[in-house]
Design an enzyme around this catalytic site. Structure first.
Site, short mmCIF file in Angstrom:
data_model
loop_
_atom_site.label_atom_id
_atom_site.label_comp_id
_atom_site.label_asym_id
_atom_site.label_seq_id
_atom_site.Cartn_x
_atom_site.Cartn_y
_atom_site.Cartn_z
N HIS A 96 36.52 45.53 93.48
CA HIS A 96 35.26 45.19 94.16
C HIS A 96 35.59 44.57 95.53
O HIS A 96 36.58 43.84 95.66
CB HIS A 96 34.45 44.20 93.30
CG HIS A 96 33.05 44.05 93.78
ND1 HIS A 96 32.74 43.28 94.89
CD2 HIS A 96 31.88 44.58 93.35
CE1 HIS A 96 31.42 43.35 95.10
NE2 HIS A 96 30.89 44.14 94.18
N GLU A 147 30.51 51.54 97.41
CA GLU A 147 29.69 50.40 97.83
C GLU A 147 29.97 50.08 99.30
O GLU A 147 30.93 49.36 99.60
CB GLU A 147 30.01 49.17 96.98
CG GLU A 147 29.76 49.38 95.49
CD GLU A 147 29.51 48.06 94.78
OE1 GLU A 147 28.47 47.96 94.13
OE2 GLU A 147 30.32 47.13 94.91
P1 PGA Z 1 23.92 44.05 95.11
O1 PGA Z 1 25.48 44.03 94.67
O2 PGA Z 1 23.22 44.98 94.15
O3 PGA Z 1 23.49 42.61 94.95
O4 PGA Z 1 23.86 44.55 96.49
C1 PGA Z 1 26.14 45.20 94.28
C2 PGA Z 1 27.58 44.89 94.02
O5 PGA Z 1 28.18 44.07 94.74
O6 PGA Z 1 28.18 45.44 93.07
#
Ligand code: PGA
Length: 220
Positions: A96, A147
């Site tokens: 992440h 992401e």
């Molecule tokens: P968010 O986070 O949905 O709060 O944007 C997603 C993540 O960091 O996995």
């Protein structure tokens, strides 16, 4: 029909008591749907009690961890290894961006991926660029969560057509499930999940409240 994955990333939120209260509410609103695979990734401290709860209720929901040690069992004080979480989890988030920002590089991510695969846990590997995809090992045994950094927690998701462009490149290289994460909510979720190239979503903030997360699941 494709299976849609809806993954809750609780991050560093919820005590044991708060997690139990969450599922007391969730039980009242949740309706299973065999086309949707819901996966909760709570803090490590909730994995044991939630796996017990899921044995008696929520049979079709799976548990994941948010991270794992890059080392095997041994003298690594404070680390939680893949074998230990394998008693509770079928999935584990790795790489992440919030962990990469603390110094986790692709070499460490790859060690984690390999430890998870050895313990029959599916890695959900987060990438914010296609370069990071190429640095991975065993990509075909992973699920990829794309992401973009500026979409996480900002309220500004990337538009589904740009995400589709990334998904197309990933799927040309590897036959794997592709998730999108970053400001997903109950209003925008279907723009991602109705896209044939996108297999699901990774949800942070909006997974912390059972009603809003149920809104996301039901609209997905
Ligand atoms: P968010 O986070 O949905 O709060 O944007 C997603 C993540 O960091 O996995």
């Amino acid at each position: 029909m494709k299976k849609i994955f809806i993954v809750a990333n609780w991050k560093s939120n919820k005590t044991e008591k708060e997690a139990i209260e969450y599922f007391q509410r969730f039980e009242k609103i949740y309706k299973p749907d065999s086309r949707k695979q819901v996966i909760f990734c709570p803090p490590f401290t909730n994995l044991s009690s939630l796996s017990e709860l899921f044995k008696t209720k929520f049979f079709n929901i799976k548990l994941g961890a948010q991270d794992v040690s890059s080392f095997p069992a041994g003298s690594f004080t404070g680390s939680i290894n893949a074998q230990e979480i394998s008693e509770f989890c079928s999935y584990c988030i790795v790489g992440h961006s919030e962990r990469r920002a603390l110094g986790e590089d692709s070499e460490i991510v790859n060690k984690k991926i390999n430890n998870l695969i050895e313990n029959n846990i599916k890695p959900i590997v987060c990438i914010s660029s296609l370069d990071q995809l190429d640095e991975l090992e065993n990509q075909e045994k992973c699920m990829i969560a794309y992401e973009p950094l500026d979409a996480i927690g900002s309220g500004h998701p990337q538009d589904a057509s740009s995400v589709q462009g990334v998904a197309t490149v990933v799927k040309k290289k590897y036959d794997i499930d592709f998730l999108y994460g970053g400001s997903v909510n109950m209003e925008n979720v279907s723009s991602f999940t109705l896209n044939p190239r996108i297999d699901g979503v990774l949800v942070g903030g909006e997974s912390l409240n059972p009603d809003s997360f149920w809104g996301i699941i039901s609209n997905a």
